[in-house]
Design a protein around this motif. Structure first.
Motif, PDB file in Angstrom:
ATOM      1  N   ASP A 170       0.766  -1.074  -0.020  1.00 16.94           N
ATOM      2  CA  ASP A 170       0.101  -0.041  -0.047  1.00 16.94           C
ATOM      3  C   ASP A 170       0.922   1.401   0.041  1.00 16.94           C
ATOM      4  OD1 ASP A 170      -2.332  -1.422  -0.009  1.00 16.94           O
ATOM      5  OD2 ASP A 170      -2.369  -1.702   2.498  1.00 16.94           O
ATOM      6  N   ASP A 171       0.324   2.321  -0.436  1.00 20.48           N
ATOM      7  CA  ASP A 171       1.024   3.716  -0.326  1.00 20.48           C
ATOM      8  C   ASP A 171       1.359   4.158   1.088  1.00 20.48           C
ATOM      9  OD1 ASP A 171       0.572   3.717  -3.075  1.00 20.48           O
ATOM     10  OD2 ASP A 171      -0.881   5.408  -3.166  1.00 20.48           O
ATOM     11  N   VAL A 172       2.390   4.739   1.263  1.00 21.66           N
ATOM     12  CA  VAL A 172       2.771   5.152   2.603  1.00 21.66           C
ATOM     13  C   VAL A 172       2.660   6.553   2.616  1.00 21.66           C
ATOM     14  CG1 VAL A 172       4.379   5.174   4.332  1.00 21.66           C
ATOM     15  CG2 VAL A 172       4.212   3.117   3.088  1.00 21.66           C
ATOM     16  N   LYS A 173       2.144   7.296   3.400  1.00 22.10           N
ATOM     17  CA  LYS A 173       1.897   8.726   3.423  1.00 22.10           C
ATOM     18  C   LYS A 173       2.904   9.070   4.915  1.00 22.10           C
ATOM     19  CE  LYS A 173      -2.682   9.003   1.238  1.00 22.10           C
ATOM     20  NZ  LYS A 173      -2.779   7.732   0.807  1.00 22.10           N
ATOM     21  N   ALA A 174       3.650  10.113   4.574  1.00 22.73           N
ATOM     22  CA  ALA A 174       4.487  10.833   5.495  1.00 22.73           C
ATOM     23  C   ALA A 174       4.597  12.250   5.462  1.00 22.73           C
ATOM     24  CB  ALA A 174       5.875  10.283   5.482  1.00 22.73           C
ATOM     25  N   GLY A 175       3.715  13.006   5.932  1.00 23.49           N
ATOM     26  CA  GLY A 175       3.633  14.426   5.722  1.00 23.49           C
ATOM     27  C   GLY A 175       2.804  14.628   4.558  1.00 23.49           C
ATOM     28  N   ASP A 176       3.608  15.357   3.490  1.00 20.97           N
ATOM     29  CA  ASP A 176       3.114  15.609   2.355  1.00 20.97           C
ATOM     30  C   ASP A 176       3.578  14.728   1.412  1.00 20.97           C
ATOM     31  OD1 ASP A 176       1.675  18.050   3.120  1.00 20.97           O
ATOM     32  OD2 ASP A 176       3.357  19.353   2.930  1.00 20.97           O
ATOM     33  N   LEU A 177       4.160  13.806   1.714  1.00 24.18           N
ATOM     34  CA  LEU A 177       4.956  13.013   0.783  1.00 24.18           C
ATOM     35  C   LEU A 177       3.945  11.602   0.926  1.00 24.18           C
ATOM     36  CD1 LEU A 177       8.697  13.122   1.698  1.00 24.18           C
ATOM     37  CD2 LEU A 177       7.441  14.075  -0.014  1.00 24.18           C
ATOM     38  N   VAL A 178       4.037  11.110  -0.741  1.00 27.90           N
ATOM     39  CA  VAL A 178       3.165   9.653  -0.583  1.00 27.90           C
ATOM     40  C   VAL A 178       4.295   8.768  -1.336  1.00 27.90           C
ATOM     41  CG1 VAL A 178       1.368   8.181  -1.653  1.00 27.90           C
ATOM     42  CG2 VAL A 178       0.845  10.659  -0.922  1.00 27.90           C
ATOM     43  N   ILE A 179       4.498   7.516  -0.946  1.00 28.59           N
ATOM     44  CA  ILE A 179       5.548   6.712  -1.288  1.00 28.59           C
ATOM     45  C   ILE A 179       4.848   5.408  -1.687  1.00 28.59           C
ATOM     46  CG2 ILE A 179       7.448   5.356  -0.581  1.00 28.59           C
ATOM     47  CD1 ILE A 179       7.675   7.575   1.695  1.00 28.59           C
ATOM     48  N   SER A 180       5.039   5.088  -3.001  1.00 33.50           N
ATOM     49  CA  SER A 180       4.288   4.082  -3.452  1.00 33.50           C
ATOM     50  C   SER A 180       5.255   2.989  -4.409  1.00 33.50           C
ATOM     51  CB  SER A 180       3.262   4.610  -4.473  1.00 33.50           C
ATOM     52  OG  SER A 180       3.681   5.527  -5.537  1.00 33.50           O
ATOM     53  N   GLN A 181       4.897   2.028  -4.786  1.00 29.51           N
ATOM     54  CA  GLN A 181       5.442   0.717  -5.571  1.00 29.51           C
ATOM     55  C   GLN A 181       6.810   0.487  -4.973  1.00 29.51           C
ATOM     56  OE1 GLN A 181       4.964   1.891  -9.698  1.00 29.51           O
ATOM     57  NE2 GLN A 181       3.308   2.669  -9.518  1.00 29.51           N
ATOM     58  N   PRO A 182       7.218   0.414  -3.792  1.00 27.99           N
ATOM     59  CA  PRO A 182       8.433   0.068  -3.157  1.00 27.99           C
ATOM     60  C   PRO A 182       8.738  -1.507  -3.556  1.00 27.99           C
ATOM     61  CG  PRO A 182       7.044  -0.063  -1.432  1.00 27.99           C
ATOM     62  CD  PRO A 182       6.163   0.386  -2.730  1.00 27.99           C
ATOM     63  N   TRP A 183       9.817  -1.690  -4.396  1.00 26.82           N
ATOM     64  CA  TRP A 183      10.147  -3.097  -4.745  1.00 26.82           C
ATOM     65  C   TRP A 183      11.876  -3.215  -5.155  1.00 26.82           C
ATOM     66  CZ3 TRP A 183      11.918  -4.555  -9.929  1.00 26.82           C
ATOM     67  CH2 TRP A 183      12.220  -3.412 -10.694  1.00 26.82           C
ATOM     68  N   SER A 184      12.168  -4.363  -5.181  1.00 28.72           N
ATOM     69  CA  SER A 184      13.458  -4.607  -5.517  1.00 28.72           C
ATOM     70  C   SER A 184      13.546  -5.943  -6.360  1.00 28.72           C
ATOM     71  CB  SER A 184      14.600  -4.975  -4.106  1.00 28.72           C
ATOM     72  OG  SER A 184      15.489  -4.989  -4.522  1.00 28.72           O
ATOM     73  N   ARG A 185      14.672  -6.285  -6.634  1.00 29.53           N
ATOM     74  CA  ARG A 185      14.869  -7.644  -7.402  1.00 29.53           C
ATOM     75  C   ARG A 185      15.545  -8.546  -6.520  1.00 29.53           C
ATOM     76  NH1 ARG A 185      17.981  -4.354 -12.289  1.00 29.53           N
ATOM     77  NH2 ARG A 185      16.286  -4.042 -13.655  1.00 29.53           N
ATOM     78  N   ALA A 186      15.214 -10.038  -6.815  1.00 30.64           N
ATOM     79  CA  ALA A 186      16.036 -10.927  -6.130  1.00 30.64           C
ATOM     80  C   ALA A 186      17.355 -11.102  -6.617  1.00 30.64           C
ATOM     81  CB  ALA A 186      15.291 -12.185  -6.579  1.00 30.64           C
TER      82      ALA A 186
END
Length: 176
Positions: free
Chosen positions: A25-41
């Protein structure tokens, strides 16, 4: 005939939804919205991994991503990759990265990324890797990177994107 076609389409749609990996899910922190956090194997023995995400600033003032941490990594940096004179170069952004008001910054392969170094273990497809982002104004923000396939180019890509994009692995790159 229309009923059969409609049922087949509905079944295909339901299958497609259930087959897609669940993204955080999106993460909200103050005025920021952080979405689609991912990495590779990561392959066995790898000591580095990249992290990717999207940061949107919905406020009226800039904020700056100044660092972060992850229990699985001894070192956490914000990096940028760019082509200079036909050569792909990577550099750490020691002063962080500003997210201007009303703008969105995308961290993706071949561009801005989080660099997790001195890994204490591999990233396996399907894992969730907790990281903490440090912002100048929004402070510390916890997110989990959804680990995709080794060659993934976008979230939800199991490494079969079909694209011929460069897949930097950082193994032979020189850092400035």
């Amino acid at each position: 005939m229309k009923t059969i076609s409609k049922n087949v389409l509905l079944a295909a749609f339901a299958l497609a939804i259930s087959a897609a990996p669940a993204l955080a899910d999106d993460v909200k922190a103050g005025d920021l919205v952080i979405s689609q956090p991912w990495s590779r194997a990561t392959p066995g023995g790898a000591k580095v991994a990249g992290g990717y995400l999207v940061i949107e600033n919905k406020g009226t003032a800039p904020d700056r991503l100044i660092g972060g941490s992850a229990d699985i990594a001894g070192k956490f940096e914000i990096h940028e990759m760019a082509v200079e004179n036909g050569v792909m170069k990577m550099r750490a952004l020691d002063k962080g990265l500003t997210i201007e008001p009303g703008k969105t910054v995308k961290f993706a392969p071949g561009g801005y990324h989080l660099m997790l170094q001195e890994l204490k273990g591999p990233f396996k497809q399907g894992d969730k890797v907790p990281v903490t982002l440090q912002f100048e104004k929004a402070g510390k923000v916890a997110v989990s990177l959804d680990v995709q396939g080794v060659g993934a180019q976008v979230p939800g890509d199991a490494g079969h994107s079909g694209h011929m994009d460069m897949k930097p692995d950082h193994s032979g790159m020189k850092m400035k």
